[in-house]
Design a protein around this motif. Structure first.
Motif, PDB file in Angstrom:
ATOM      1  N   TYR A   1     -25.011  94.846  -6.888  1.00 52.90           N
ATOM      2  CA  TYR A   1     -24.763  94.369  -5.519  1.00 52.90           C
ATOM      3  C   TYR A   1     -23.838  93.158  -5.522  1.00 52.90           C
ATOM      4  CZ  TYR A   1     -27.462  97.546  -2.680  1.00 52.90           C
ATOM      5  OH  TYR A   1     -27.885  98.666  -2.007  1.00 52.90           O
ATOM      6  N   GLY A   2     -24.024  92.282  -6.505  1.00 56.29           N
ATOM      7  CA  GLY A   2     -23.170  91.101  -6.590  1.00 56.29           C
ATOM      8  C   GLY A   2     -21.715  91.495  -6.775  1.00 56.29           C
ATOM      9  N   THR A   3     -21.474  92.434  -7.682  1.00 58.84           N
ATOM     10  CA  THR A   3     -20.103  92.891  -7.935  1.00 58.84           C
ATOM     11  C   THR A   3     -19.557  93.668  -6.743  1.00 58.84           C
ATOM     12  OG1 THR A   3     -20.569  93.003 -10.293  1.00 58.84           O
ATOM     13  CG2 THR A   3     -18.653  94.220  -9.530  1.00 58.84           C
ATOM     14  N   LEU A   4     -20.408  94.453  -6.108  1.00 58.45           N
ATOM     15  CA  LEU A   4     -19.940  95.239  -4.954  1.00 58.45           C
ATOM     16  C   LEU A   4     -19.411  94.309  -3.861  1.00 58.45           C
ATOM     17  CD1 LEU A   4     -19.627  98.034  -3.603  1.00 58.45           C
ATOM     18  CD2 LEU A   4     -21.924  97.744  -2.671  1.00 58.45           C
ATOM     19  N   LEU A   5     -20.135  93.231  -3.593  1.00 59.46           N
ATOM     20  CA  LEU A   5     -19.682  92.284  -2.572  1.00 59.46           C
ATOM     21  C   LEU A   5     -18.338  91.676  -2.969  1.00 59.46           C
ATOM     22  CD1 LEU A   5     -20.116  90.720   0.054  1.00 59.46           C
ATOM     23  CD2 LEU A   5     -21.408  89.020  -1.254  1.00 59.46           C
ATOM     24  N   SER A   6     -18.215  91.343  -4.243  1.00 58.60           N
ATOM     25  CA  SER A   6     -16.955  90.779  -4.729  1.00 58.60           C
ATOM     26  C   SER A   6     -15.818  91.795  -4.574  1.00 58.60           C
ATOM     27  CB  SER A   6     -17.122  90.380  -6.201  1.00 58.60           C
ATOM     28  OG  SER A   6     -15.898  89.970  -6.730  1.00 58.60           O
ATOM     29  N   MET A   7     -16.087  93.054  -4.882  1.00 55.90           N
ATOM     30  CA  MET A   7     -15.061  94.106  -4.754  1.00 55.90           C
ATOM     31  C   MET A   7     -14.650  94.278  -3.294  1.00 55.90           C
ATOM     32  SD  MET A   7     -16.628  96.961  -7.362  1.00 55.90           S
ATOM     33  CE  MET A   7     -15.194  97.892  -7.830  1.00 55.90           C
ATOM     34  N   VAL A   8     -15.629  94.216  -2.405  1.00 56.79           N
ATOM     35  CA  VAL A   8     -15.353  94.366  -0.975  1.00 56.79           C
ATOM     36  C   VAL A   8     -14.478  93.206  -0.488  1.00 56.79           C
ATOM     37  CG1 VAL A   8     -16.462  94.196   1.310  1.00 56.79           C
ATOM     38  CG2 VAL A   8     -17.363  95.781  -0.414  1.00 56.79           C
ATOM     39  N   GLN A   9     -14.813  91.980  -0.892  1.00 62.37           N
ATOM     40  CA  GLN A   9     -14.030  90.819  -0.456  1.00 62.37           C
ATOM     41  C   GLN A   9     -12.612  90.879  -1.011  1.00 62.37           C
ATOM     42  OE1 GLN A   9     -16.722  87.768  -1.799  1.00 62.37           O
ATOM     43  NE2 GLN A   9     -17.781  87.686   0.171  1.00 62.37           N
ATOM     44  N   ASP A  10     -12.494  91.401  -2.225  1.00 62.79           N
ATOM     45  CA  ASP A  10     -11.175  91.516  -2.853  1.00 62.79           C
ATOM     46  C   ASP A  10     -10.305  92.526  -2.103  1.00 62.79           C
ATOM     47  OD1 ASP A  10      -9.716  90.636  -5.373  1.00 62.79           O
ATOM     48  OD2 ASP A  10      -9.482  92.815  -5.471  1.00 62.79           O
ATOM     49  N   LEU A  11     -10.903  93.676  -1.789  1.00 63.05           N
ATOM     50  CA  LEU A  11     -10.146  94.701  -1.064  1.00 63.05           C
ATOM     51  C   LEU A  11      -9.818  94.227   0.356  1.00 63.05           C
ATOM     52  CD1 LEU A  11      -8.896  97.525  -0.986  1.00 63.05           C
ATOM     53  CD2 LEU A  11     -11.155  98.485  -0.545  1.00 63.05           C
ATOM     54  N   SER A  12     -10.713  93.459   0.950  1.00 60.77           N
ATOM     55  CA  SER A  12     -10.439  92.887   2.279  1.00 60.77           C
ATOM     56  C   SER A  12      -9.172  92.033   2.232  1.00 60.77           C
ATOM     57  CB  SER A  12     -11.593  91.989   2.734  1.00 60.77           C
ATOM     58  OG  SER A  12     -12.751  92.721   2.900  1.00 60.77           O
ATOM     59  N   SER A  13      -9.068  91.218   1.188  1.00 62.38           N
ATOM     60  CA  SER A  13      -7.895  90.344   1.054  1.00 62.38           C
ATOM     61  C   SER A  13      -6.622  91.169   0.905  1.00 62.38           C
ATOM     62  CB  SER A  13      -8.053  89.429  -0.161  1.00 62.38           C
ATOM     63  OG  SER A  13      -9.251  88.721  -0.060  1.00 62.38           O
ATOM     64  N   PHE A  14      -6.728  92.263   0.161  1.00 58.12           N
ATOM     65  CA  PHE A  14      -5.576  93.164  -0.002  1.00 58.12           C
ATOM     66  C   PHE A  14      -5.169  93.729   1.362  1.00 58.12           C
ATOM     67  CE2 PHE A  14      -4.178  97.622  -0.524  1.00 58.12           C
ATOM     68  CZ  PHE A  14      -3.004  97.421  -1.238  1.00 58.12           C
ATOM     69  N   LEU A  15      -6.153  94.148   2.146  1.00 56.28           N
ATOM     70  CA  LEU A  15      -5.856  94.713   3.472  1.00 56.28           C
ATOM     71  C   LEU A  15      -5.175  93.678   4.359  1.00 56.28           C
ATOM     72  CD1 LEU A  15      -9.134  96.768   4.156  1.00 56.28           C
ATOM     73  CD2 LEU A  15      -6.864  97.677   3.685  1.00 56.28           C
ATOM     74  N   VAL A  16      -5.678  92.455   4.318  1.00 55.33           N
ATOM     75  CA  VAL A  16      -5.068  91.383   5.124  1.00 55.33           C
ATOM     76  C   VAL A  16      -3.617  91.177   4.693  1.00 55.33           C
ATOM     77  CG1 VAL A  16      -5.144  88.908   5.639  1.00 55.33           C
ATOM     78  CG2 VAL A  16      -7.258  90.250   5.644  1.00 55.33           C
ATOM     79  N   SER A  17      -3.394  91.249   3.383  1.00 53.74           N
ATOM     80  CA  SER A  17      -2.022  91.068   2.876  1.00 53.74           C
ATOM     81  C   SER A  17      -1.103  92.197   3.338  1.00 53.74           C
ATOM     82  CB  SER A  17      -2.026  91.000   1.340  1.00 53.74           C
ATOM     83  OG  SER A  17      -2.181  92.287   0.778  1.00 53.74           O
ATOM     84  N   LYS A  18      -1.689  93.324   3.714  1.00 55.09           N
ATOM     85  CA  LYS A  18      -0.898  94.458   4.217  1.00 55.09           C
ATOM     86  C   LYS A  18      -0.764  94.413   5.742  1.00 55.09           C
ATOM     87  CE  LYS A  18       0.008  96.487   0.371  1.00 55.09           C
ATOM     88  NZ  LYS A  18       1.419  96.566  -0.073  1.00 55.09           N
ATOM     89  N   GLY A  19      -1.213  93.320   6.322  1.00 53.56           N
ATOM     90  CA  GLY A  19      -1.028  93.139   7.762  1.00 53.56           C
ATOM     91  C   GLY A  19      -2.182  93.628   8.608  1.00 53.56           C
ATOM     92  N   VAL A  20      -3.288  94.025   7.973  1.00 51.52           N
ATOM     93  CA  VAL A  20      -4.433  94.526   8.754  1.00 51.52           C
ATOM     94  C   VAL A  20      -5.221  93.337   9.295  1.00 51.52           C
ATOM     95  CG1 VAL A  20      -6.541  95.901   8.718  1.00 51.52           C
ATOM     96  CG2 VAL A  20      -4.589  96.567   7.282  1.00 51.52           C
TER      97      VAL A  20
END
Lengths: 83, 490
Positions: free
Chosen positions: B30-49
């Protein structure tokens, strides 16, 4: 032996999937796709479990493709290797 | 917990080292899953989402589907999960309807995603496969972990299939999904010790409810990208699966699967059946092989989970979908609009915080089924004195292919595009095993074979929509009013 396998496959096909088809039309080399076999995953899985039950073998659905289901001969070749 | 990301954050705090997701050889805490989710969120923001943007998720059941779902919601954007069985024409409809900023997909589906997104303004990012546009902690974008998301924000677009018109967009809010998870978990009593196997597609409302409920309690989610009987059996035994949401067709073929040696399925404590009615034969056959009776669950895209049969007397009332889950009201309404008596037949209407208030941008369709705070399901049913619901008929005339809904008109439109088809009628029939399959009756112009029809349909509509039975006739029989006499064609 091979003839016996073909006969049993034909029986399974007629019972499970092709009850509306004239048995005379289902020859060893008849393209099964023309009769709807393999057209959708539901019918294909039903055929697999029926063949497993008939031959008492396990069949992995990842082995199944259009070539394997081409006709009774191709199915018999696959099953023959597992008996 | 007010918004969906809170569910994951709560479990990541409470069960940080607990296993959240198992996908093949990958076991993610669960700890890693949250980290993965936050990481992908940042990627999405960088793509203009940003907040309110739609993000299409064209992925099978997988770790990446789960991280995508949560990362989109984390930033206040809206998930639009798309069926990987869909072909280009079908995908174009959903992309055009939802206008996503980006489509998250896998390597194998990239060409189709790009073709489907052509001229729509949506970009495509591959996040699953050997060659990807994104990989965890390796995209050079700094991570932000706090975004403004409120309960009334839209969280996910699902689509409801009917017998008329195009699929209707059902926009569920964070509040709806939180209520869904609360209603379901308060009813079924899952815990962090449960291990839930997901073969049913996570994009369906049925799996979605179970999926977010599993995350809420800190359970371990096992994901399979497709239904492979032997893998399901190996996982149930090898990983001591406790919960297995399925559809009747899966239960049927699992019960019939040849097992060369005895297997231990004693870990199973809840097997759920939904999507289509469970027959008595499958109910008993499954129990004979797996030692547990399947329990029927009832839900809809518009409402989420409505009822589940947790009765102690399930052998007596196996055909019931059980009582409404916690915080869900159900009434059975007669043709005059009044509530009918116990055991009497009527339309099932539902009220819950987990349901939406209408279809997106479709006021007329909304008014016809969302009335007085209730959603009128179109299903006919009864409720007995104990509050157990039985479904006795469905008003919506779609075909149910192992849980996938098929609109017969859509298949007719596809087939009638063939130059040698004069007329076609599509409907559902039961095959020799009692499962519903698609049948097409065609009036041809000249010589036409079933093979030509299969080849014409393949790649244009999802495989599960392609008729497995095709018959040719010289005319289509009709009744005095011109209505097709389907019974004569079955």
């Amino acid at each position: 032996m091979e003839e016996n396998i073909n006969r049993r496959i034909r029986k399974v096909l007629i019972e499970k999937m092709l009850s509306e088809v004239d048995p005379a039309e289902i020859k060893d080399d008849t393209p099964l796709i023309e009769l709807g076999v393999g057209a959708d995953s539901v019918a294909t899985l039903e055929l697999l479990v029926a063949l497993e039950s008939e031959f008492k073998i396990s069949i992995d659905e990842e082995d199944i493709n259009q070539n394997l289901l081409e006709n009774i001969d191709s199915i018999a070749e696959y099953i023959g290797k597992r008996l | 917990m007010k918004v969906v990301p809170d569910l994951l954050r709560h479990s990541a705090k409470a069960y940080s080292e607990g296993i959240a997701v198992v996908d093949g050889q990958k076991r993610i805490t669960y700890g890693t899953l949250l980290s993965m989710v936050q990481d992908l969120s940042s990627f999405l923001v960088s793509k203009g989402v940003g907040h309110g943007d739609r993000v299409a998720i064209l992925l099978p059941n997988s770790l990446e589907f789960i991280t995508s779902f949560f990362s989109v919601l984390e930033i206040g954007a809206i998930s639009v999960p798309l069926n990987t069985a869909y072909r280009e024409t079908e995908l174009k409809y959903y992309i055009s309807n939802s206008s996503p900023r980006i489509i998250l997909t896998e390597e194998a589906l990239k060409p189709m995603a790009e073709k489907s997104a052509d001229k729509t303004g949506a970009s495509v990012a591959v996040i699953r496969g050997a060659i990807t546009d994104y990989s965890y902690c390796n995209h050079g974008v700094s991570r932000k972990t706090k975004y403004a998301v409120i309960p009334d924000d839209e969280a996910i677009y699902l689509y409801s299939t009917g017998s008329t018109g195009n699929p209707k967009c059902v926009a569920r809010t964070h509040l709806n999904l939180i209520a869904l998870a609360e209603n379901h978990t308060q009813t079924v009593g899952w815990t962090e010790d449960d291990r839930i196997l997901f073969v049913v597609p996570l994009l369906h409302t049925y799996a979605l409810g179970n999926f977010i409920s599993g995350i809420k309690v800190g359970a371990t989610l096992y994901v399979l990208s497709s239904f492979n009987r032997n893998r399901v059996i190996d996982l149930i035994e090898g990983e001591a699966i406790t919960i297995f949401p399925a559809v009747p067709f899966m239960l049927d073929v699992l019960a019939k699967t040849y097992l060369p040696k005895p297997r231990d399925f004693s870990s199973l404590k809840l097997v759920i059946s939904a999507g289509s009615p469970l027959s008595k034969e499958v109910f008993y056959r499954y129990h004979e092989k797996f030692g547990i009776y399947p329990r029927q669950l009832y839900g809809s895209t518009e409402t989420g989970v409505i009822a589940i049969n947790l009765s102690k007397d399930v052998e007596v009332n196996f055909d019931s979908v059980g009582r409404p889950v916690k915080n869900v009201e159900v009434k059975i309404v007669g043709t005059d609009g009044s509530v009918v008596g116990a055991g009497e037949e009527g339309e099932i209407a539902v009220k819950s915080r987990s349901m939406v208030s209408g279809y997106k941008n479709l006021p007329r369709e909304t008014m016809s089924v969302f009335r007085d705070g209730y959603y009128y399901t179109g299903d006919l049913g009864t409720m007995d004195r104990e509050g157990c619901i039985r479904i006795v008929g469905r008003q919506k005339m779609f075909i149910n292919i192992s849980g996938n809904k098929v609109n017969p008109r859509e298949v007719e439109n596809q087939i009638s595009g063939h130059s040698k088809v004069k007329e076609v009628v599509v409907f559902g029939v039961s095959d020799s095993e009692g499962n519903e399959v698609v049948k097409a009756v065609i009036v041809p112009k000249g010589d036409l074979t079933a093979k030509e029809i299969y080849e014409f349909c393949r790649g244009k509509i999802a495989n599960f929509k392609i008729p497995s039975k095709i018959a040719f006739r010289q005319t289509i029989p009709r009744g005095p009013t011109g209505k097709v006499a389907i019974e004569l064609l079955k």
